[in-house]
Structure formats: C-alpha cells, structure tokens
Design a protein around this motif. Structure first.
Motif, PDB file in Angstrom:
ATOM      1  N   GLY A  23       8.736 -18.856   8.276  1.00 35.82           N
ATOM      2  CA  GLY A  23       7.623 -17.929   8.424  1.00 35.82           C
ATOM      3  C   GLY A  23       6.282 -18.580   8.107  1.00 35.82           C
ATOM      4  N   ALA A  24       5.230 -17.834   8.360  1.00 33.19           N
ATOM      5  CA  ALA A  24       3.862 -18.343   8.205  1.00 33.19           C
ATOM      6  C   ALA A  24       3.183 -17.842   6.939  1.00 33.19           C
ATOM      7  CB  ALA A  24       3.033 -17.954   9.428  1.00 33.19           C
ATOM      8  N   THR A  25       3.888 -17.077   6.124  1.00 37.76           N
ATOM      9  CA  THR A  25       3.320 -16.520   4.904  1.00 37.76           C
ATOM     10  C   THR A  25       3.591 -17.449   3.732  1.00 37.76           C
ATOM     11  OG1 THR A  25       3.778 -14.315   5.774  1.00 37.76           O
ATOM     12  CG2 THR A  25       3.319 -14.473   3.422  1.00 37.76           C
ATOM     13  N   THR A  26       2.583 -17.673   2.892  1.00 38.04           N
ATOM     14  CA  THR A  26       2.801 -18.470   1.692  1.00 38.04           C
ATOM     15  C   THR A  26       3.607 -17.651   0.688  1.00 38.04           C
ATOM     16  OG1 THR A  26       0.830 -17.730   0.500  1.00 38.04           O
ATOM     17  CG2 THR A  26       0.560 -19.614   2.012  1.00 38.04           C
ATOM     18  N   PHE A  27       4.256 -18.337  -0.252  1.00 35.58           N
ATOM     19  CA  PHE A  27       5.010 -17.569  -1.237  1.00 35.58           C
ATOM     20  C   PHE A  27       4.070 -16.798  -2.149  1.00 35.58           C
ATOM     21  CE2 PHE A  27       7.460 -16.337  -4.846  1.00 35.58           C
ATOM     22  CZ  PHE A  27       8.550 -15.759  -4.210  1.00 35.58           C
ATOM     23  N   GLU A  28       2.908 -17.357  -2.427  1.00 42.69           N
ATOM     24  CA  GLU A  28       1.946 -16.670  -3.277  1.00 42.69           C
ATOM     25  C   GLU A  28       1.556 -15.322  -2.660  1.00 42.69           C
ATOM     26  OE1 GLU A  28       1.922 -19.933  -2.513  1.00 42.69           O
ATOM     27  OE2 GLU A  28       2.399 -20.652  -4.528  1.00 42.69           O
ATOM     28  N   GLU A  29       1.367 -15.292  -1.346  1.00 41.20           N
ATOM     29  CA  GLU A  29       1.059 -14.030  -0.656  1.00 41.20           C
ATOM     30  C   GLU A  29       2.232 -13.056  -0.775  1.00 41.20           C
ATOM     31  OE1 GLU A  29      -1.852 -15.723   2.889  1.00 41.20           O
ATOM     32  OE2 GLU A  29       0.328 -15.839   3.142  1.00 41.20           O
ATOM     33  N   SER A  30       3.424 -13.563  -0.603  1.00 43.83           N
ATOM     34  CA  SER A  30       4.617 -12.721  -0.703  1.00 43.83           C
ATOM     35  C   SER A  30       4.814 -12.211  -2.124  1.00 43.83           C
ATOM     36  CB  SER A  30       5.851 -13.501  -0.258  1.00 43.83           C
ATOM     37  OG  SER A  30       5.724 -13.880   1.084  1.00 43.83           O
ATOM     38  N   LEU A  34       5.048  -8.386  -3.487  1.00 41.84           N
ATOM     39  CA  LEU A  34       6.161  -7.876  -4.294  1.00 41.84           C
ATOM     40  C   LEU A  34       5.656  -7.218  -5.574  1.00 41.84           C
ATOM     41  CD1 LEU A  34       8.723 -10.786  -3.866  1.00 41.84           C
ATOM     42  CD2 LEU A  34       8.939  -8.461  -2.944  1.00 41.84           C
ATOM     43  N   GLN A  35       4.675  -7.829  -6.213  1.00 39.05           N
ATOM     44  CA  GLN A  35       4.094  -7.240  -7.423  1.00 39.05           C
ATOM     45  C   GLN A  35       3.487  -5.875  -7.119  1.00 39.05           C
ATOM     46  OE1 GLN A  35       1.622 -10.724  -8.366  1.00 39.05           O
ATOM     47  NE2 GLN A  35       2.561 -10.712 -10.399  1.00 39.05           N
ATOM     48  N   ASN A  36       2.819  -5.765  -5.971  1.00 40.78           N
ATOM     49  CA  ASN A  36       2.211  -4.498  -5.585  1.00 40.78           C
ATOM     50  C   ASN A  36       3.267  -3.450  -5.226  1.00 40.78           C
ATOM     51  OD1 ASN A  36      -0.381  -5.494  -5.973  1.00 40.78           O
ATOM     52  ND2 ASN A  36      -0.582  -6.157  -3.851  1.00 40.78           N
ATOM     53  N   LYS A  37       4.350  -3.878  -4.592  1.00 43.43           N
ATOM     54  CA  LYS A  37       5.417  -2.954  -4.190  1.00 43.43           C
ATOM     55  C   LYS A  37       6.218  -2.448  -5.394  1.00 43.43           C
ATOM     56  CE  LYS A  37       9.212  -2.444  -0.889  1.00 43.43           C
ATOM     57  NZ  LYS A  37       8.708  -1.277  -0.205  1.00 43.43           N
ATOM     58  N   TYR A  38       6.340  -3.294  -6.425  1.00 44.44           N
ATOM     59  CA  TYR A  38       7.145  -2.954  -7.610  1.00 44.44           C
ATOM     60  C   TYR A  38       6.289  -3.044  -8.871  1.00 44.44           C
ATOM     61  CZ  TYR A  38      10.940  -3.638  -4.307  1.00 44.44           C
ATOM     62  OH  TYR A  38      11.757  -3.559  -3.217  1.00 44.44           O
ATOM     63  N   PRO A  39       5.309  -2.149  -9.028  1.00 45.16           N
ATOM     64  CA  PRO A  39       4.388  -2.253 -10.166  1.00 45.16           C
ATOM     65  C   PRO A  39       5.051  -2.019 -11.523  1.00 45.16           C
ATOM     66  CG  PRO A  39       4.010  -0.197  -8.991  1.00 45.16           C
ATOM     67  CD  PRO A  39       4.991  -1.000  -8.177  1.00 45.16           C
ATOM     68  N   THR A  40       6.205  -1.371 -11.548  1.00 43.89           N
ATOM     69  CA  THR A  40       6.869  -1.108 -12.828  1.00 43.89           C
ATOM     70  C   THR A  40       7.806  -2.249 -13.239  1.00 43.89           C
ATOM     71  OG1 THR A  40       8.669   0.102 -11.759  1.00 43.89           O
ATOM     72  CG2 THR A  40       6.744   1.383 -12.480  1.00 43.89           C
ATOM     73  N   VAL A  41       7.996  -3.222 -12.357  1.00 44.51           N
ATOM     74  CA  VAL A  41       8.843  -4.372 -12.669  1.00 44.51           C
ATOM     75  C   VAL A  41       7.971  -5.467 -13.276  1.00 44.51           C
ATOM     76  CG1 VAL A  41      10.327  -6.180 -11.706  1.00 44.51           C
ATOM     77  CG2 VAL A  41      10.492  -3.838 -10.839  1.00 44.51           C
ATOM     78  N   ASP A  42       8.399  -5.982 -14.406  1.00 46.17           N
ATOM     79  CA  ASP A  42       7.719  -7.119 -15.038  1.00 46.17           C
ATOM     80  C   ASP A  42       8.217  -8.373 -14.321  1.00 46.17           C
ATOM     81  OD1 ASP A  42       6.398  -8.867 -16.735  1.00 46.17           O
ATOM     82  OD2 ASP A  42       7.666  -8.435 -18.475  1.00 46.17           O
ATOM     83  N   LEU A  43       7.495  -8.744 -13.255  1.00 41.72           N
ATOM     84  CA  LEU A  43       7.947  -9.803 -12.351  1.00 41.72           C
ATOM     85  C   LEU A  43       7.259 -11.121 -12.678  1.00 41.72           C
ATOM     86  CD1 LEU A  43       9.778 -10.255  -9.867  1.00 41.72           C
ATOM     87  CD2 LEU A  43       7.793  -9.705  -8.438  1.00 41.72           C
ATOM     88  N   HIS A  44       8.065 -12.161 -12.832  1.00 42.06           N
ATOM     89  CA  HIS A  44       7.568 -13.505 -13.139  1.00 42.06           C
ATOM     90  C   HIS A  44       7.968 -14.440 -11.997  1.00 42.06           C
ATOM     91  CE1 HIS A  44       6.751 -12.601 -17.452  1.00 42.06           C
ATOM     92  NE2 HIS A  44       7.561 -11.599 -17.135  1.00 42.06           N
ATOM     93  N   TYR A  45       7.325 -15.614 -11.967  1.00 40.25           N
ATOM     94  CA  TYR A  45       7.584 -16.578 -10.895  1.00 40.25           C
ATOM     95  C   TYR A  45       7.486 -17.999 -11.432  1.00 40.25           C
ATOM     96  CZ  TYR A  45       6.826 -19.371  -6.693  1.00 40.25           C
ATOM     97  OH  TYR A  45       6.924 -20.328  -5.724  1.00 40.25           O
ATOM     98  N   PHE A  46       8.417 -18.838 -10.962  1.00 42.15           N
ATOM     99  CA  PHE A  46       8.415 -20.261 -11.308  1.00 42.15           C
ATOM    100  C   PHE A  46       8.909 -21.046 -10.103  1.00 42.15           C
ATOM    101  CE2 PHE A  46      10.647 -24.066 -12.840  1.00 42.15           C
ATOM    102  CZ  PHE A  46       9.638 -24.659 -13.580  1.00 42.15           C
ATOM    103  N   GLN A  47       8.262 -22.164  -9.824  1.00 40.50           N
ATOM    104  CA  GLN A  47       8.689 -23.056  -8.741  1.00 40.50           C
ATOM    105  C   GLN A  47       8.612 -24.487  -9.230  1.00 40.50           C
ATOM    106  OE1 GLN A  47       6.854 -25.517  -6.665  1.00 40.50           O
ATOM    107  NE2 GLN A  47       8.754 -25.899  -5.558  1.00 40.50           N
ATOM    108  N   GLY A 125      14.656 -13.618   5.952  1.00 42.11           N
ATOM    109  CA  GLY A 125      13.295 -14.097   5.795  1.00 42.11           C
ATOM    110  C   GLY A 125      12.801 -13.861   4.384  1.00 42.11           C
ATOM    111  N   ILE A 126      11.507 -13.707   4.263  1.00 49.36           N
ATOM    112  CA  ILE A 126      10.906 -13.503   2.946  1.00 49.36           C
ATOM    113  C   ILE A 126      11.350 -12.172   2.341  1.00 49.36           C
ATOM    114  CG2 ILE A 126       8.731 -12.399   3.582  1.00 49.36           C
ATOM    115  CD1 ILE A 126       9.013 -15.543   1.417  1.00 49.36           C
ATOM    116  N   LYS A 127      11.841 -11.252   3.187  1.00 47.14           N
ATOM    117  CA  LYS A 127      12.346  -9.965   2.701  1.00 47.14           C
ATOM    118  C   LYS A 127      13.600 -10.143   1.831  1.00 47.14           C
ATOM    119  CE  LYS A 127      13.360  -5.287   4.004  1.00 47.14           C
ATOM    120  NZ  LYS A 127      13.280  -4.246   4.986  1.00 47.14           N
ATOM    121  N   SER A 128      14.221 -11.308   1.891  1.00 47.92           N
ATOM    122  CA  SER A 128      15.388 -11.577   1.045  1.00 47.92           C
ATOM    123  C   SER A 128      15.052 -11.371  -0.430  1.00 47.92           C
ATOM    124  CB  SER A 128      15.901 -12.998   1.269  1.00 47.92           C
ATOM    125  OG  SER A 128      16.387 -13.158   2.590  1.00 47.92           O
TER     126      SER A 128
END
Length: 137
Positions: A23-30, A34-47, A125-128
């Motif tokens: 896909g053409a979307t960066t992970f940061e955009e995705s 995700l943070q906006n879709k799940y505001p009650t989830v304390d979501l973290h990211y590491f790469q 895709g990124i929806k995974s």
C-alpha cells in the motif's frame, strides 16, 4: 486496555516500499488512524530493523501489557529467537501480516511465531492491524 504494535524489519518503509504489495500509506498515518478509531485503547508502537531489539521489546512489555500485535516481517520466517521470546512471555500475541504470506514465496509459509501466538491475521492490508486490535476487545 493496553496494547502495543511491534513492527519488524523494513516496515519503516511502508508507503514507499513495494506499494503494490504493502500500500501507499505510511505506518505513522495508519497508527494515527488507529489511535483515533480506538481512543479508549492505550495504544503503543515500536519498530526496529534489529532482531535483538524486537526480542528486548517483547521481554519488556510481555508481562505488563494486555496484548501485543506483532508483525515481525521477514523475521517471522527466520527467527527462532523471536519465536522463543513469544513463547516465554505471558502477554498474548497476535501475529499480523499486511500481505497474504501464503500467496507469496514458499519460505514465507513458515512462521516461528504462530505456534505460540493467540492467532494470525494475514492478507488484509493495513486493516490487519485493526482486526488484531478487535481480537483483543
């Protein structure tokens, strides 16, 4: 709920690398979506592109988080160490792939993570990543 997405090698190139597959979307955009879709989830990211750093992160979060969404990328098919790290922690792990690894090269059909994962999501895709979050909710 406290979740972390852990991405492995070359996933920092999403949006640039093989957009016909990833896909053409960066992970940061995705991630922001995700943070906006799940505001009650304390979501973290590491790469990381470094196997040992991925193992260290699994050890760090593998006893305190409610769930781990792991896309170990190519390490999925080669790293006994990452597979052992998933086996050694308490936090459930969902293995994620953007592409359908079973429709690709044969070496991608083997996962050292799947035998110790809560589940595997591939090919959406990124929806995974969204499907993985949903599996924890």
């Amino acid at each position: 709920m406290k979740l972390i997405i852990i991405n492995g090698p070359n996933l920092n190139l999403l949006g640039k690398r093989e957009p016909h597959i990833y896909g053409a979307t960066t992970f940061e955009e995705s991630y922001t979506a995700l943070q906006n879709k799940y505001p009650t989830v304390d979501l973290h990211y590491f790469q990381s592109n470094i196997e040992g750093e991925l193992i260290d992160k699994l050890h760090q979060v593998g006893f305190d988080f409610d769930g781990i969404i792991l896309n170990a990328a190519a390490y999925t098919h080669t790293s006994v160490g990452i597979g052992d790290a998933v086996k050694g922690i308490e936090t459930p792990v969902v293995e994620v792939h953007i592409s359908n690894v079973h429709a690709r090269e044969e070496f991608r059909h083997v996962s050292f993570i799947a035998p110790n994962a809560k589940g595997v999501i591939a090919g959406f895709g990124i929806k995974s990543y969204q499907l993985a979050i949903e599996s924890f909710l």
